[in-house]
Scaffold this motif. Structure first.
Motif, PDB file in Angstrom:
ATOM      1  N   ILE A   1       6.535   5.254  -6.247  1.00  0.00           N
ATOM      2  CA  ILE A   1       6.118   6.268  -7.216  1.00  0.00           C
ATOM      3  C   ILE A   1       4.611   6.199  -7.445  1.00  0.00           C
ATOM      4  O   ILE A   1       3.923   7.221  -7.500  1.00  0.00           O
ATOM      5  CB  ILE A   1       6.889   6.093  -8.545  1.00  0.00           C
ATOM      6  N   MET A   2       4.096   4.975  -7.537  1.00  0.00           N
ATOM      7  CA  MET A   2       2.647   4.826  -7.732  1.00  0.00           C
ATOM      8  C   MET A   2       1.883   5.519  -6.614  1.00  0.00           C
ATOM      9  O   MET A   2       0.896   6.203  -6.841  1.00  0.00           O
ATOM     10  CB  MET A   2       2.275   3.344  -7.766  1.00  0.00           C
TER      11      MET A   2
ATOM     12  N   LEU B   1       3.006   7.948  -4.717  1.00  0.00           N
ATOM     13  CA  LEU B   1       3.220   9.395  -4.771  1.00  0.00           C
ATOM     14  C   LEU B   1       2.314  10.071  -5.789  1.00  0.00           C
ATOM     15  O   LEU B   1       1.843  11.184  -5.571  1.00  0.00           O
ATOM     16  CB  LEU B   1       4.671   9.697  -5.131  1.00  0.00           C
ATOM     17  N   VAL B   2       2.090   9.410  -6.928  1.00  0.00           N
ATOM     18  CA  VAL B   2       1.282  10.062  -7.951  1.00  0.00           C
ATOM     19  C   VAL B   2      -0.200   9.769  -7.750  1.00  0.00           C
ATOM     20  O   VAL B   2      -1.023  10.193  -8.555  1.00  0.00           O
ATOM     21  CB  VAL B   2       1.714   9.673  -9.390  1.00  0.00           C
ATOM     22  N   GLY B   3      -0.547   9.030  -6.693  1.00  0.00           N
ATOM     23  CA  GLY B   3      -1.953   8.883  -6.335  1.00  0.00           C
ATOM     24  C   GLY B   3      -2.647   7.661  -6.890  1.00  0.00           C
ATOM     25  O   GLY B   3      -3.857   7.685  -7.112  1.00  0.00           O
TER      26      GLY B   3
END
Lengths: 234, 293
Positions: B203-204, B206-208
């Motif tokens: 997730i980290m 993916l959100v940049g």
């Protein structure tokens, strides 16, 4: 906003996932990627996210040529993108508020921005009263709303959604689509991979149909099936 | 806030796999205890060698046929060697005088040497810069014509120097073998931590979140493991440094063997730094091929 030029993706030198796709998506568009399983929808989404590199061709996203983007710049690209997946990808040990705040924390947004924006976006998705719940205490539709809130909290230029209604019943799906539609009307480009006929037919937005990795139809205000074609039962 | 986040991640990583972290810390502890213990042991042996320094003389016995000028030239030549600290000429008369003193109670022996002056030759007594240099000096002396015989003090020095060198080799091997296993064990804890957090990391990314933002907690974890192991090793060796120093000592004066504090601090810091570096290497190794975009 997004441009693909003669893009192909071949896995292990044999499995062709995407074949010679050229596509241009303007700012503010809402585009459905439709097609049966294995037609290359998800691969296209992953290519736009630069989770994978194409075997051939060039891809521009948000003004950047992402195929030649050095890996240290990938995080910056991802900050202009929001992503929503079929399985929500929420962290089970964090509350709704924490899950959304997490997306801002890890890109180093200051605390006052987080305190301000998270409640705002939770209100937008209709979960203002459930900020302290854990994901397991929410329904599937609510969980997907949290994941949309997380995707949108940083006001991305583009939202990439891979089967966001795939795990939801039709009624709940409608709610999710209303939400994505609302986000789209605020100016955000939305690209959504789906094989949900009802949704595509009801929304009447641009439809890009894929089959065996090729674009077989690109129609504005389209339906899931070509007019005259018999629906394929899955 | 970001710093706080990075540290809290590292700490929760450490908590999550207490047992694996423990094994990595113990590996570092064992390695560095042996290394630091060896350093202290070498110190005590070097002290022993040092005690010899002032007393060691290499004695070159001279042929009777050398003239005084020959001896003078030879003396100046040897004085110029880098291993030589000082040189002294000891004439036949002085040798006899010394002999008389040493064997004052054995008149028959004195009679023998007084009858035949060739028994006690004149000599050059050479003081080496360091005791360990005596063998080099000996080697150079024996090939000089006009020098009848070379006598150097001690096999004891040889033994000490050899022991000191063996310890050096030993500590190098400890670093290579145990160091490698410590690095692998730390790498293992990092892999497990990455695996435990894989959803979060996904997730980290993916959100940049920046690549280093994702990596730093794991580096911190490895460094903390290395530092803790090293600190424990330093504390342990420090506590028993006196006993280690006395292990091989030939000195009976136990007061002389208190390892000086500044020596312990200097080398202790070195060991702690080395532990941190081991942790860093372990983390890098553990992340190798992982945590790419």
């Amino acid at each position: 906003m997004i441009r693909l030029q003669d893009v192909s993706k071949v896995y292990d030198g044999a499995t062709v996932a995407v074949s010679d796709v050229s596509l241009e998506i303007q700012k503010g568009e809402f585009v459905f990627l439709v097609g049966p399983s294995g037609s290359g929808k998800s691969t296209l989404i992953r290519l736009m996210l630069r989770q994978e590199l194409p075997t051939q061709g060039e891809i521009w996203v948000a003004g950047k040529q992402i195929t030649t983007l050095p890996s240290w710049k990938v995080p910056l690209l991802r900050r202009s993108l929001g992503t929503v997946f079929q399985d929500f990808k929420l962290l089970p040990n964090k509350t709704v508020h924490e899950n959304v705040a997490f997306a801002l924390e890890v890109i180093g947004r200051p605390r006052h921005v987080i305190r301000n924006q998270v409640p705002q976006v939770l209100k937008l998705v209709g979960l203002a009263t459930k900020a302290d719940r854990l994901p397991t205490q929410l329904s599937g539709g609510e969980q997907q709303r949290v994941s949309i809130a997380r995707a949108f909290v940083n006001r991305p230029l583009i939202i990439l959604a891979d089967e966001p209604t795939g795990n939801l019943d039709p009624a709940t799906s409608v709610g999710i689509m209303r939400l994505l539609d609302r986000i789209n009307r605020s100016g955000t480009t939305v690209v959504m991979a789906t094989h949900d006929h009802a949704i595509v037919d009801a929304m009447r937005r641009r439809v890009v149909a894929l089959e065996r990795g090729r674009v077989v139809r690109d129609q504005s205000r389209g339906a899931y099936e070509t007019p005259g074609q018999n629906p394929v039962e899955v | 806030m970001r710093l706080q986040y990075l540290f809290s991640q590292a700490i929760s990583n450490l908590r999550r796999n207490v047992l694996v972290v423990f094994s990595a810390v113990v590996a570092v502890l064992v390695m560095l205890t042996l290394v630091f213990g060896t350093i202290v042991l070498r110190w005590s042996i070097d002290q022993d060698i040092g005690r010899w320094d002032d007393n060691v003389r290499v004695i070159a016995f001279l042929s009777d046929d050398l003239t005084l000028e020959d001896i003078d030239t030879l003396q100046q030549d040897i004085q110029g060697w880098e291993q030589v600290d000082g040189i002294e000429y000891f004439s036949k008369a002085e040798a006899l005088e010394e002999f008389r003193e040493l064997f004052a109670d054995q008149q028959s022996l004195i009679d023998v040497v007084e009858e035949d002056p060739s028994i006690l030759p004149a000599s050059l007594r050479i003081r080496p810069v360091a005791a360990a240099d005596y063998s080099t000096i000996t080697d150079r002396l024996v090939v000089i014509p006009g020098i009848r015989e070379v006598s150097a003090a001690d096999e004891a020095i040889d033994a000490l120097v050899a022991r000191s060198n063996r310890l050096r080799t030993f500590s190098v091997w400890i670093v290579v073998v145990l160091g490698a296993s410590a690095v692998v064990l730390i790498a293992n804890t990092i892999r497990i931590a990455i695996f435990a957090r894989r959803d979060e990391i996904g997730i980290m990314k993916l959100v940049g979140a920046g690549n280093w933002f994702v990596r730093i907690p794991f580096f911190l974890e490895g460094i903390v493991e290395g530092l803790v192991g090293a600190a424990l090793a330093v504390a342990l060796v420090w506590a028993v440094s006196g006993s280690i120093a006395e292990l091989f000592s030939t000195s009976t004066d136990s007061g002389a063997l208190t390892v000086p504090i500044d020596f312990l601090i200097r080398n202790g810091l070195l060991i702690v730094g080395f532990g941190g570096a081991t942790g860093l290497m372990g983390s890098a190794f553990g992340m190798w091929g992982f945590l790419r975009d």
